[in-house]
Write a protein that holds these residues in place. Structure first.
Motif, short mmCIF file in Angstrom:
data_model
loop_
_atom_site.label_atom_id
_atom_site.label_comp_id
_atom_site.label_asym_id
_atom_site.label_seq_id
_atom_site.Cartn_x
_atom_site.Cartn_y
_atom_site.Cartn_z
N ASP A 1 66.82 65.29 35.62
CA ASP A 1 65.41 65.39 35.25
C ASP A 1 65.28 65.76 33.79
O ASP A 1 64.38 65.27 33.09
CB ASP A 1 64.73 66.42 36.15
N ARG A 2 66.17 66.62 33.30
CA ARG A 2 66.16 66.96 31.88
C ARG A 2 66.51 65.75 31.02
O ARG A 2 65.92 65.55 29.95
CB ARG A 2 67.15 68.10 31.61
N VAL A 3 67.47 64.95 31.46
CA VAL A 3 67.82 63.74 30.72
C VAL A 3 66.61 62.82 30.60
O VAL A 3 66.28 62.32 29.51
CB VAL A 3 68.98 63.00 31.41
N LEU A 4 65.93 62.60 31.72
CA LEU A 4 64.78 61.69 31.72
C LEU A 4 63.62 62.25 30.91
O LEU A 4 62.85 61.48 30.32
CB LEU A 4 64.34 61.42 33.16
N ALA A 5 63.47 63.57 30.86
CA ALA A 5 62.40 64.16 30.06
C ALA A 5 62.61 63.88 28.58
O ALA A 5 61.65 63.68 27.82
CB ALA A 5 62.32 65.66 30.31
N ARG A 6 63.88 63.86 28.16
CA ARG A 6 64.20 63.60 26.76
C ARG A 6 64.32 62.12 26.45
O ARG A 6 64.13 61.70 25.31
CB ARG A 6 65.50 64.32 26.39
N ASP A 7 64.65 61.32 27.47
CA ASP A 7 64.88 59.89 27.27
C ASP A 7 64.41 59.14 28.51
O ASP A 7 65.20 58.84 29.40
CB ASP A 7 66.37 59.64 27.01
N PRO A 8 63.11 58.82 28.60
CA PRO A 8 62.59 58.14 29.79
C PRO A 8 63.24 56.78 30.05
O PRO A 8 63.19 56.29 31.19
CB PRO A 8 61.09 57.98 29.48
N GLY A 9 63.86 56.18 29.04
CA GLY A 9 64.50 54.89 29.22
C GLY A 9 65.94 54.98 29.70
O GLY A 9 66.60 53.96 29.90
N PHE B 1 74.59 70.09 29.65
CA PHE B 1 75.07 69.06 30.57
C PHE B 1 74.26 67.77 30.41
O PHE B 1 74.82 66.66 30.40
CB PHE B 1 74.96 69.54 32.02
N ALA B 2 72.95 67.92 30.28
CA ALA B 2 72.09 66.74 30.13
C ALA B 2 72.45 65.95 28.88
O ALA B 2 72.47 64.72 28.89
CB ALA B 2 70.62 67.18 30.10
N ALA B 3 72.74 66.67 27.79
CA ALA B 3 73.13 65.98 26.55
C ALA B 3 74.43 65.23 26.73
O ALA B 3 74.60 64.11 26.22
CB ALA B 3 73.24 67.00 25.42
N ARG B 4 75.40 65.82 27.45
CA ARG B 4 76.67 65.14 27.72
C ARG B 4 76.43 63.84 28.48
O ARG B 4 76.98 62.79 28.14
CB ARG B 4 77.57 66.04 28.58
N ILE B 5 75.65 63.93 29.53
CA ILE B 5 75.43 62.75 30.38
C ILE B 5 74.65 61.67 29.62
O ILE B 5 74.98 60.49 29.69
CB ILE B 5 74.69 63.18 31.66
#
Length: 387
Positions: free
Chosen positions: A230-238, A199-203
Motif C-alpha cells: 500500500d505504501r508503494v502504491l501511495a508513492r507510485d500508483p502506476g 521495504f517499500a522503496a526496495r520493492i
C-alpha cells in the motif's frame, strides 16, 4: 522474490539455511537441480539476499529484515507482561474483538487466548508457590517474610516463562507477539513505519529489473506485506502496470488478527485500498490444518469489509498430505510452530504444493492466480476450509 518473515527474533541467516536445506530436498524429490548461493547482507543492513538457479531460471531471493524490532519486543520484561496482559485482554473482551476473532478463526483464537490463560495460570502458580515457601518460615519471621512473596513469585514466574518459552507451549512468544500486534494496531509501534517505508522503496526499485516481482508475507507479515505494498502504491500508483507482473503471496495468513481490532482502522483502510489494486496479483495460500493461521473466508470479509473483488485474492489450498506423510503428521501435528512453518518447507509429495518449487521453478508465480481460483478451498458447514 521479497520475503517478509513473521514475528521472529532469529538472525536472517537461519532462513537462508532453511531455504538451502529444503531446496536440496525439493531438488532430490523432483529431479531438478537447485543451486543456492551464499547470503549477502546489504550495506544498510535492511536485507539479506542470495541467488538461486534452477531449470534455467535465475532468482534473487531477498529477505527483508525486521528481527531487530522483534528482538526489542521479545522477550518482554516480566513486569511489562504483568502490566500489559490484563489490560490488553480487558480491552479486547470489552470491544467485542475476542468474540469476533473466535467466530472468524476458532482454532487460532483458542491457541492465542489459551496461551494467555496459561500465562495467567502461571502467575497464580508463582504466587501460590511463593506463599507456600514463605509459610515454611519460622513464626517469628512470618510478618517480615510476607514481604518476600512478591519478589519470590516474580522470580518463580521468570523461571516458568523460560521453561515454557519453547515447544510445545511457546507461551512468552505468543504472548509477546500478541502484544506487538495490538500495539501496532493502535499505532503504538512507531519503529515500524520507517522500516516499512524502506521495504517499500526496495520493492518499488525492483520493478523493471526482472521478469516478475513477488512479495511473500508469512504469518504476521501477511498484514505487514499489505501495508508495504500500500505504501508503494501511495508513492507510485502506476506500480505493477508497466510490464513487470507483481504478485503478493500471503502464506500462513493472520490478517484478521490485526484487522478485527477496532484500533486498526488505518490497516483496514490499507487493506481495502489493496483489495482494489488489481494491478498487483494476490494469492492466499491456505492450510486448514495450521492452527496459527486464519483461513475461513476472504481476508477482507473476515475484517468486516466488503471485498471490492470477490475473486481477490485467488486461493491456493494446501492439505497436509500434500506436504508430509502420515507418520510425520502424527509426529509434528502438536508442534504448532513446526506446522506453521511447514508451508515453507519441501513437500514429500512429488506433485503436491512445494514452496521451493514455487519460488524457483520456471512457471511464473503470477500464472498461479488462475489456477488458484480453479483449485481453491470450499467452505465447510462449520466455517472451516475443506479440500
Amino acid at each position: 522474490m521479497f520475503y517478509l518473515p513473521g514475528f521472529d527474533p532469529r538472525e536472517p541467516e537461519v532462513y537462508w539455511g532453511l531455504f538451502r536445506r529444503e531446496a536440496r530436498l525439493t531438488a532430490s524429490r523432483r529431479g531438478a537441480a537447485i543451486t543456492v548461493g551464499d547470503p549477502v547482507r546489504s550495506a544498510d543492513g535492511l536485507d539479506l539476499a542470495w541467488s538461486v538457479q534452477s531449470r534455467g531460471v535465475n532468482t534473487r531471493y531477498v529477505l527483508l529484515r525486521w528481527e531487530d524490532i522483534v528482538g526489542a519486543r521479545f522477550p518482554q520484561s516480566g513486569w511489562a507482561r504483568l502490566r500489559g496482559v490484563p489490560t490488553l485482554l480487558w480491552r479486547l473482551w470489552r470491544s467485542g474483538y475476542a468474540a469476533a476473532l473466535h467466530r472468524e478463526g476458532w482454532r487460532f483464537s483458542t491457541v492465542i487466548f489459551g496461551v494467555h490463560l496459561i500465562y495467567l495460570a502461571l502467575v497464580g502458580l508463582s504466587l501460590a508457590l511463593a506463599g507456600g515457601l514463605v509459610a515454611l518460615a519460622p513464626d517469628a519471621l512470618r510478618p517480615w517474610s510476607l514481604l518476600t512473596v512478591p519478589p519470590l513469585a516474580y522470580a518463580i514466574l521468570a523461571g516458568l516463562m523460560r521453561v515454557t518459552r519453547g515447544k510445545p507451549l511457546y507461551v512468552s512468544h505468543l504472548v509477546d507477539d500478541t502484544a506487538f500486534t495490538h500495539a501496532y494496531a493502535a499505532g503504538a509501534a512507531p519503529e515500524m513505519a520507517p522500516r516499512l517505508d524502506a521495504f517499500a522503496a526496495r520493492i518499488r526499485a525492483a520493478e523493471g529489473e526482472a521478469d516478475e516481482v513477488v512479495v511473500v508475507g508469512h504469518s504476521s507479515s501477511s498484514f505487514l506485506g499489505i501495508e508495504v505494498l500500500d505504501r508503494v502504491l501511495a508513492r507510485d500508483p502506476g506500480f505493477g502496470t508497466r510490464g513487470t507482473p507483481v504478485t503478493f503471496v500471503s502464506i500462513g495468513s493472520v490478517i484478521p488478527w490485526l484487522g478485527l481490532d477496532p484500533a486498526a482502522q488505518g490497516f483496514r483502510d490499507a487493506l481495502l485500498r489493496f483489495g482494489r489494486a488489481r494491478q498487483i496479483g494476490w494469492i492466499d495460500v491456505r492450510a486448514p490444518w495450521d492452527w496459527l493461521s486464519i483461513h475461513a473466508q476472504n481476508p477482507l470479509a473476515a475484517c468486516a469489509l466488503t471485498p471490492p473483488d470477490p475473486e481477490r485474492p485467488a486461493v491456493l489450498g494446501v492439505m497436509i498430505n500434500d506436504l508430509i506423510t502420515g507418520s510425520d503428521v502424527r509426529r509434528r501435528q502438536w508442534n504448532l510452530f513446526q506446522m506453521h512453518f511447514q508451508l515453507l518447507m519441501a513437500s514429500q509429495s512429488v506433485g503436491g504444493f512445494d514452496y521451493l518449487d514455487l519460488m524457483t521453478g520456471p512457471e511464473p508465480v503470477h500464472d498461479l492466480i488462475a489456477r488458484g481460483r480453479e483449485n481453491g478451498l470450499r467452505e465447510g458447514p462449520d466455517g472451516d476450509a475443506d479440500p
